[in-house]
Design a protein around this motif. Structure first.
Motif, PDB file in Angstrom:
ATOM      1  N   THR A  82       2.224   9.096   4.464  1.00  0.00           N
ATOM      2  CA  THR A  82       2.360  10.548   4.294  1.00  0.00           C
ATOM      3  C   THR A  82       2.227  10.951   2.831  1.00  0.00           C
ATOM      4  O   THR A  82       1.771  12.044   2.546  1.00  0.00           O
ATOM      5  CB  THR A  82       3.712  11.065   4.837  1.00  0.00           C
ATOM      6  OG1 THR A  82       4.763  10.334   4.220  1.00  0.00           O
ATOM      7  CG2 THR A  82       3.773  10.943   6.348  1.00  0.00           C
ATOM      8  N   THR A  83       2.644  10.089   1.893  1.00  0.00           N
ATOM      9  CA  THR A  83       2.590  10.468   0.480  1.00  0.00           C
ATOM     10  C   THR A  83       1.795   9.436  -0.329  1.00  0.00           C
ATOM     11  O   THR A  83       1.608   8.290   0.098  1.00  0.00           O
ATOM     12  CB  THR A  83       4.005  10.554  -0.138  1.00  0.00           C
ATOM     13  OG1 THR A  83       4.571   9.237  -0.164  1.00  0.00           O
ATOM     14  CG2 THR A  83       4.893  11.494   0.647  1.00  0.00           C
ATOM     15  N   GLU A  84       1.379   9.855  -1.521  1.00  0.00           N
ATOM     16  CA  GLU A  84       0.624   8.953  -2.392  1.00  0.00           C
ATOM     17  C   GLU A  84       1.491   7.819  -2.926  1.00  0.00           C
ATOM     18  O   GLU A  84       0.982   6.754  -3.273  1.00  0.00           O
ATOM     19  CB  GLU A  84       0.006   9.737  -3.555  1.00  0.00           C
ATOM     20  CG  GLU A  84      -1.066  10.726  -3.095  1.00  0.00           C
ATOM     21  CD  GLU A  84      -1.964  11.180  -4.243  1.00  0.00           C
ATOM     22  OE1 GLU A  84      -2.545  10.304  -4.923  1.00  0.00           O
ATOM     23  OE2 GLU A  84      -2.076  12.389  -4.458  1.00  0.00           O
ATOM     24  N   ASP A  85       2.813   8.059  -2.996  1.00  0.00           N
ATOM     25  CA  ASP A  85       3.713   6.992  -3.461  1.00  0.00           C
ATOM     26  C   ASP A  85       3.708   5.830  -2.476  1.00  0.00           C
ATOM     27  O   ASP A  85       3.563   4.667  -2.858  1.00  0.00           O
ATOM     28  CB  ASP A  85       5.136   7.544  -3.613  1.00  0.00           C
ATOM     29  CG  ASP A  85       5.137   8.809  -4.433  1.00  0.00           C
ATOM     30  OD1 ASP A  85       4.973   8.712  -5.648  1.00  0.00           O
ATOM     31  OD2 ASP A  85       5.250   9.904  -3.835  1.00  0.00           O
ATOM     32  N   LEU A  86       3.874   6.170  -1.202  1.00  0.00           N
ATOM     33  CA  LEU A  86       3.871   5.127  -0.169  1.00  0.00           C
ATOM     34  C   LEU A  86       2.497   4.463  -0.084  1.00  0.00           C
ATOM     35  O   LEU A  86       2.403   3.242   0.098  1.00  0.00           O
ATOM     36  CB  LEU A  86       4.253   5.722   1.190  1.00  0.00           C
ATOM     37  CG  LEU A  86       5.677   6.263   1.320  1.00  0.00           C
ATOM     38  CD1 LEU A  86       5.906   6.826   2.718  1.00  0.00           C
ATOM     39  CD2 LEU A  86       6.709   5.185   1.000  1.00  0.00           C
ATOM     40  N   ALA A  87       1.433   5.268  -0.237  1.00  0.00           N
ATOM     41  CA  ALA A  87       0.085   4.693  -0.183  1.00  0.00           C
ATOM     42  C   ALA A  87      -0.103   3.684  -1.316  1.00  0.00           C
ATOM     43  O   ALA A  87      -0.677   2.609  -1.121  1.00  0.00           O
ATOM     44  CB  ALA A  87      -0.963   5.798  -0.271  1.00  0.00           C
ATOM     45  N   SER A  88       0.420   4.027  -2.495  1.00  0.00           N
ATOM     46  CA  SER A  88       0.266   3.139  -3.642  1.00  0.00           C
ATOM     47  C   SER A  88       0.975   1.802  -3.404  1.00  0.00           C
ATOM     48  O   SER A  88       0.419   0.730  -3.670  1.00  0.00           O
ATOM     49  CB  SER A  88       0.837   3.824  -4.897  1.00  0.00           C
ATOM     50  OG  SER A  88       0.829   2.938  -5.983  1.00  0.00           O
ATOM     51  N   ILE A  89       2.194   1.860  -2.875  1.00  0.00           N
ATOM     52  CA  ILE A  89       2.941   0.620  -2.613  1.00  0.00           C
ATOM     53  C   ILE A  89       2.258  -0.173  -1.488  1.00  0.00           C
ATOM     54  O   ILE A  89       2.151  -1.404  -1.557  1.00  0.00           O
ATOM     55  CB  ILE A  89       4.421   0.927  -2.281  1.00  0.00           C
ATOM     56  CG1 ILE A  89       5.092   1.627  -3.467  1.00  0.00           C
ATOM     57  CG2 ILE A  89       5.176  -0.356  -1.939  1.00  0.00           C
ATOM     58  CD1 ILE A  89       6.501   2.142  -3.185  1.00  0.00           C
ATOM     59  N   ALA A  90       1.751   0.537  -0.480  1.00  0.00           N
ATOM     60  CA  ALA A  90       1.055  -0.153   0.617  1.00  0.00           C
ATOM     61  C   ALA A  90      -0.176  -0.905   0.098  1.00  0.00           C
ATOM     62  O   ALA A  90      -0.465  -2.026   0.537  1.00  0.00           O
ATOM     63  CB  ALA A  90       0.646   0.848   1.698  1.00  0.00           C
ATOM     64  N   ARG A  91      -0.876  -0.298  -0.858  1.00  0.00           N
ATOM     65  CA  ARG A  91      -2.040  -0.957  -1.451  1.00  0.00           C
ATOM     66  C   ARG A  91      -1.642  -2.251  -2.167  1.00  0.00           C
ATOM     67  O   ARG A  91      -2.346  -3.256  -2.121  1.00  0.00           O
ATOM     68  CB  ARG A  91      -2.694  -0.017  -2.479  1.00  0.00           C
ATOM     69  CG  ARG A  91      -3.962   0.595  -1.971  1.00  0.00           C
ATOM     70  CD  ARG A  91      -4.545   1.640  -2.914  1.00  0.00           C
ATOM     71  NE  ARG A  91      -4.933   2.766  -2.095  1.00  0.00           N
ATOM     72  CZ  ARG A  91      -4.456   3.996  -2.200  1.00  0.00           C
ATOM     73  NH1 ARG A  91      -3.585   4.293  -3.154  1.00  0.00           N
ATOM     74  NH2 ARG A  91      -4.861   4.924  -1.364  1.00  0.00           N
ATOM     75  N   GLU A  92      -0.480  -2.186  -2.856  1.00  0.00           N
ATOM     76  CA  GLU A  92       0.001  -3.378  -3.564  1.00  0.00           C
ATOM     77  C   GLU A  92       0.225  -4.528  -2.590  1.00  0.00           C
ATOM     78  O   GLU A  92      -0.110  -5.675  -2.878  1.00  0.00           O
ATOM     79  CB  GLU A  92       1.329  -3.076  -4.286  1.00  0.00           C
ATOM     80  CG  GLU A  92       1.249  -2.018  -5.357  1.00  0.00           C
ATOM     81  CD  GLU A  92       0.609  -2.523  -6.643  1.00  0.00           C
ATOM     82  OE1 GLU A  92       0.477  -3.744  -6.809  1.00  0.00           O
ATOM     83  OE2 GLU A  92       0.226  -1.667  -7.466  1.00  0.00           O
TER      84      GLU A  92
END
Ligand SMILES: [Zn+2]
Length: 310
Positions: free
Chosen positions: A32-42
Motif C-alpha cells: 500500500t505504501t512506498e515504505d513497505l514496497a522499499s522493504i519488500a524489495r530489500e
C-alpha cells in the motif's frame, strides 16, 4: 521434438497451472505504501516484482482510489498493508473490487505488516468520534522506527518463504543483509541525533511518535487540534503559548499539509518549519527506506545545529 520448444511449452504450462507465479516466475507483490514496497524489495530481491499504491508525498490516510489500483490488485499474488486502520478510508473497496481471492483480508496473500512491530499510542478506554481520527489500534505510523522496519522485513521474509519454500535461503540471506545494513545505519543516525536528545518539537499530525521515541525527540504538541482535524484559531493560539513557554522552535510538517498555519506559528515563536517526509518518496531524495532516515536525520540535525544556543 525440439527440446527447447518442449521446455518452453512446459514452462508456460507450469506458469498457467501455478497462479502464484507470473509468467517470468516472479511473485507479484503490491504494497500500500512506498515504505513497505522499499522493504519488500530489500527482502524479495529479483524473485519478486513490487508496486506500491499510495505515493510517499500523499497523505496515506486519504488516497484517492483510481481504477489502476484495482488492476494492480487483480494481478497481485501478495498484498502488504500497513494496517492499524491506516488505509481504512480507501483500501477495503479496492480489495473488494479487485475480486482477487488471494489478497482478500485474511487470505494467504494478505500480509498485515503491523504484526510483530512495536505500536505506540494504543488508546485505553473508549474511543469516541469527539477524539478526532484516533486509531483504536494504536498509531499506524510505526515504520518510522527502523527497529520496526527490521520486524516488518522479518514478517515479509516469512511470508515470501511460505509462497516459495525453495527460495527460503535466498530471502533469509537478503533479510540478514538488510538487517546488518540497518544496524550500522541506526548506529549512525543515533550518533547524529545524540547531541540533541530531549529536544522539544511540535509536529503537524501524529506521524512521528516512533521516530521521536527512537531518536530522542520530545513531541510536545500538534498543529492539528485532534488527529485528522484541521487547525483551528483557538488551538493555534494555545499552541503558540505552549511553545513559547517551553521554548520550542521546530515544527515538523508532513509534505502534504498546508504550510500557512505552521508558518504563522513559526513566526510567532521565532522558530522554523521543517517539511519532513514520513515516507519513502515524500521528497525526491528519499528514494528508499535508508535514504528516508538519512534525509530526515540530516534535516533535523542541520536545523538543530543552527538553532543551538538560540
Ligand atoms: Zn495518522
Amino acid at each position: 521434438m525440439n527440446q527447447r520448444w518442449l521446455s518452453s511449452v512446459l514452462l508456460v504450462g507450469l506458469a498457467l497451472a501455478s497462479p502464484a507465479f507470473s509468467a517470468d516466475g516472479k511473485l507479484n507483490v503490491v504494497a500500500t505504501t512506498e515504505d513497505l514496497a522499499s522493504i519488500a524489495r530489500e527482502v524479495g530481491g529479483d524473485r519478486i516484482t513490487v508496486e506500491s499504491i499510495a505515493r510517499g508525498y500523499q497523505d496515506p490516510h486519504f488516497v484517492e482510489a483510481k481504477p489502476s489500483f484495482i488492476l494492480k490488485l487483480q494481478k497481485a499474488d501478495l498484498l502488504i498493508v500497513v494496517g492499524r486502520e491506516l488505509e481504512i478510508g480507501w483500501l477495503p473497496p479496492l480489495i473488494q473490487q479487485s475480486r482477487n481471492a488471494k489478497v482478500q483480508v485474511g487470505a494467504e496473500g494478505y500480509l498485515d505488516a503491523s504484526q510483530g512491530v512495536r505500536i505506540l499510542e494504543i488508546p485505553t478506554g473508549q474511543v469516541t468520534r469527539a477524539m478526532g481520527d484516533v486509531h483504536p489500534l494504536g498509531n499506524p505510523h510505526y515504520w518510522l522506527d527502523p527497529e520496526n522496519g527490521r520486524a516488518i522485513a522479518k514478517s515479509m521474509c516469512d511470508k515470501l518463504s511460505q509462497f516459495r519454500p525453495a527460495d527460503r535461503a535466498y530471502f533469509e540471506q537478503r533479510l540478514a543483509a538488510f538487517s546488518t545494513r540497518l544496524t550500522d545505519a541506526v548506529k549512525r543516525w543515533t550518533a547524529q541525533m545524540a547531541p540533541y536528545k530531549g529536544t522539544k518539537v511540535v509536529t503537524y499530525h501524529r506521524s512521528f511518535p516512533n521516530f521521536a521515541d527512537r531518536f530522542g525527540l520530545d513531541i510536545v504538541g500538534y498543529v492539528e487540534p485532534r488527529p485528522g482535524i484541521p487547525p483551528s484559531p483557538s488551538h493555534t493560539l494555545d499552541l503558540i503559548q505552549e511553545m513559547k513557554r517551553l521554548n520550542v522552535r521546530i515544527i515538523l510538517v508532513e509534505p502534504y499539509f498546508d504550510l500557512k498555519t505552521p508558518e504563522s506559528v513559526a513566526r510567532a515563536v521565532d522558530g522554523q518549519v521543517l517539511v519532513m517526509p514520513p515516507s519513502v518518496g515524500g521528497v525526491k531524495e528519499a528514494t528508499d527506506y535508508f535514504a528516508l532516515f538519512d534525509y530526515d536525520v540530516s534535516l533535523l540535525v542541520n536545523a538543530l545545529k543552527a538553532t543551538a544556543g538560540k
